[in-house]
Design a protein around this motif. Structure first.
Motif, mmCIF file in Angstrom:
data_model
loop_
_atom_site.group_PDB
_atom_site.id
_atom_site.type_symbol
_atom_site.label_atom_id
_atom_site.label_comp_id
_atom_site.label_asym_id
_atom_site.label_seq_id
_atom_site.Cartn_x
_atom_site.Cartn_y
_atom_site.Cartn_z
ATOM 1 N N LEU A 137 20.401 -10.454 -26.599
ATOM 2 C CA LEU A 137 20.586 -9.320 -25.693
ATOM 3 C C LEU A 137 20.127 -9.743 -24.299
ATOM 4 C CD1 LEU A 137 19.197 -6.399 -27.910
ATOM 5 C CD2 LEU A 137 21.607 -6.906 -27.424
ATOM 6 N N PRO A 138 20.984 -10.444 -23.542
ATOM 7 C CA PRO A 138 20.570 -10.933 -22.224
ATOM 8 C C PRO A 138 20.658 -9.898 -21.109
ATOM 9 C CG PRO A 138 22.796 -11.685 -22.713
ATOM 10 C CD PRO A 138 22.310 -10.951 -23.937
ATOM 11 N N ALA A 139 21.502 -8.895 -21.257
ATOM 12 C CA ALA A 139 21.743 -7.928 -20.174
ATOM 13 C C ALA A 139 20.818 -6.726 -20.310
ATOM 14 C CB ALA A 139 23.199 -7.475 -20.195
ATOM 15 N N GLY A 140 20.210 -6.322 -19.204
ATOM 16 C CA GLY A 140 19.267 -5.223 -19.244
ATOM 17 C C GLY A 140 19.887 -3.913 -19.675
ATOM 18 N N ASP A 141 21.085 -3.605 -19.158
ATOM 19 C CA ASP A 141 21.699 -2.325 -19.521
ATOM 20 C C ASP A 141 22.042 -2.275 -20.998
ATOM 21 O OD1 ASP A 141 23.669 -4.266 -19.212
ATOM 22 O OD2 ASP A 141 25.127 -2.926 -18.260
#
Length: 548
Positions: free
Chosen positions: A89-93
């Motif tokens: 899960l690299p993306a904050g959103d």
């Protein structure tokens, strides 16, 4: 708290640094007077005695839940009960949405533990999602480190006052009023205790899916802060790893260091007052309106989208769960022994035969880590370290501790990269402090070894993480996930970074930045302000690395 304030490095430590400097710079009699005066100011504040902590365990009656069905459909029969399903899960959103989606889907239990849950939009939406789940009959257990909870007693107690919710604070400060720094300074008489913090991050839904990694719950971890956001990484898991993580949670939950929030605020707040405060705080924090990009950096659709289809795309791999024991917070624990997580991570690095990629926002290696890196580089293993630059760090004192090691690291063949501040790829603008858009600060704690093994967790590569904080992480045997993570740490997907090199025959340093096809060489550290650097050098001379 603002996006620019300290997140990982505890404010307790920052207050302790000032005390440590005093301890070596003033006469002992004056120091004794200061401590005695502080004790008078604090008065008789102390933690409650004979606290009732009902023992509970992760629910086992969850095989009939919707999430259990999705987890089973997402794990092929070839997994044979030994391997877990995983997804970066690299993306904050996407990382925030994943937590909310699992909270909404949970039917029987949610267990969560965090170093920080901020009183901001993300924090309140997260707590609102837990309250909504509890209202559906889901058992919610929430464990929060107490350090950053200054001013949140009413909010957290209001959640705990609801049916089906239990909330405990880890290693709490006896002083409940005032800001974080004030509480720390008024508790300095027991600094050796409050310096031990629970740095773990874990979210479990129906004991079927888990999220762990580097993110706390606050706007800047989910790309919602505007001016400053953290570059971070989480790992979604299903399968055997989840049960192992649940065991870790239970150990912390039932620890003597975990105090029910009611035992800390009972005299100042009635349950009804707390409930009203919580309702007022979260009424505008609707969890239904948060934008999520269609796909993340790896081309993955959101977890909510995949849960709706009844199957989540996962990579199947063997997983080893690393976790420090909650007893690491005991004051009498020998502080010079590395915890289980640091030991496991260094063993992984030692196993390398070809290449090691390390990412850590705070990198203060110390002797043992230096010895391990020297061992692997002597074996012709390529080692690269990504950390924050002076411009992107949120802890300049920690950066000063790291800076002491740069020449030694380069001398043994380690490649050093320091994240450049956001400037739309303009290296010249970045070097003089011009910013365009959000400032990205590295916060991910990750490693890739030999293109096969990866580590993701809460632990920085520093002495504080090794000796004082409790930490957790996962070591995964997956060339596919290792390749994805490596692509995010280097190559086209890596954020622009300075490469630090030796200069003047090893007696100096230079910083290399790419500006298109051109390489720009800086003989002085970019963004250094000499006045601030002088003050920092004077302070850091008195600070033990165990406090960084």
């Amino acid at each position: 708290m603002t996006a620019s304030s300290t997140r990982l490095l505890p404010i307790a430590q920052r207050a302790g640094l000032r005390l440590a400097g005093w301890a070596q710079a003033v006469r002992p009699t004056l120091l004794a007077f200061v401590l005695a005066l502080n004790a008078v100011l604090v008065g008789c504040a102390g933690l409650p005695a004979n606290v009732q902590r009902p023992v509970s365990q992760a629910r086992a009656d969850v095989t009939d839940t919707h999430l259990a069905a999705i987890a089973a459909a997402s794990l092929p029969a070839a997994a044979d009960g030994q391997r877990s399903g995983l997804r970066l899960l690299p993306a904050g959103d996407h990382a925030f949405e994943a937590r909310i989606a699992l909270a909404r889907a949970a039917q029987k239990s949610i267990d969560a533990q965090y170093y920080e849950i901020a009183d901001d939009v993300s924090g309140r939406q997260f707590l609102r999602a837990l309250a909504d789940a509890a209202a559906r009959g889901v058992r919610v257990r929430l464990l929060v480190d107490d350090l950053h909870a200054a001013g949140e007693d009413a909010l957290l107690a209001g959640l705990a006052a609801r049916p089906n919710v239990e909330l405990r604070m880890f290693n709490p400060l006896a002083v409940r009023s005032g800001g974080v720094a004030q509480r720390v300074l008024r508790s300095v008489n027991e600094f050796s205790r409050i310096n031990r913090r629970m740095h773990n991050k874990l979210f479990l839904a129906d004991n079927q899916f888990a999220i762990t990694g580097g993110r706390n719950v606050a706007d800047e971890y989910f790309d919602r802060s505007g001016s400053d956001n953290f570059i971070d990484m989480d790992l979604l898991a299903a399968g055997p790893a989840v049960r192992a993580l649940s065991d870790v949670f239970d150990g912390y939950w039932n620890s003597e260091h975990a105090y029910p929030i009611q035992s800390l605020v009972a005299e100042s707040l009635t349950p009804e007052q707390a409930r009203r405060h919580f309702d007022a705080a979260v009424q505008q924090s609707e969890v239904t309106d948060f934008p999520v990009t269609a796909k993340d950096l790896l081309g993955q659709t959101s977890l909510a989208t995949q849960l709706a289809t009844g199957r989540v795309e996962l990579h199947v791999a063997a997983v080893r769960v690393l976790a420090d024991a909650p007893s690491k917070a005991d004051v009498d624990v020998q502080q010079l022994n590395d915890g289980a997580v640091m030991t496991g991570k260094l063993e992984l690095v030692q196993s390398a035969r070809n290449e090691v990629l390390l990412a850590s926002p705070y990198f203060v290696p110390g002797r043992r880590t230096l010895d391990v890196l020297k061992q692997v580089t002597d074996s012709r293993v390529r080692v690269s370290v990504m950390t924050n630059s002076l411009a992107t760090t949120d802890e300049p004192l920690v950066h000063a501790g790291y800076a002491r090691y740069r020449t030694a690291l380069l001398g043994m063949g380690v490649a050093l990269f320091e994240l450049m501040p956001g400037s739309n790829g303009d290296a010249k603008a970045a070097a003089v402090g011009e910013r365009h858009g959000s400032l990205g600060r590295l916060h991910a704690k990750a490693a890739v070894v030999d293109g096969r093994w990866l580590y993701i967790g809460s632990m920085n590569m520093d002495r504080r993480s090794a000796h004082s904080n409790t930490e957790m992480g996962l070591i995964v045997d997956s060339p596919e996930l290792a390749g994805q993570l490596a692509s995010l740490l280097r190559g086209d997907r890596r954020p622009p970074a300075y490469e630090v090199r030796s200069a003047n025959g090893g007696h100096g340093l230079q910083w290399i930045a790419k500006d298109g096809a051109e390489s720009i060489v800086y003989a002085q550290e970019p963004n250094r302000r000499w006045g601030a650097q002088l003050r920092l050098s004077l302070v850091s001379a008195f600070v033990d690395e165990e406090l960084l």
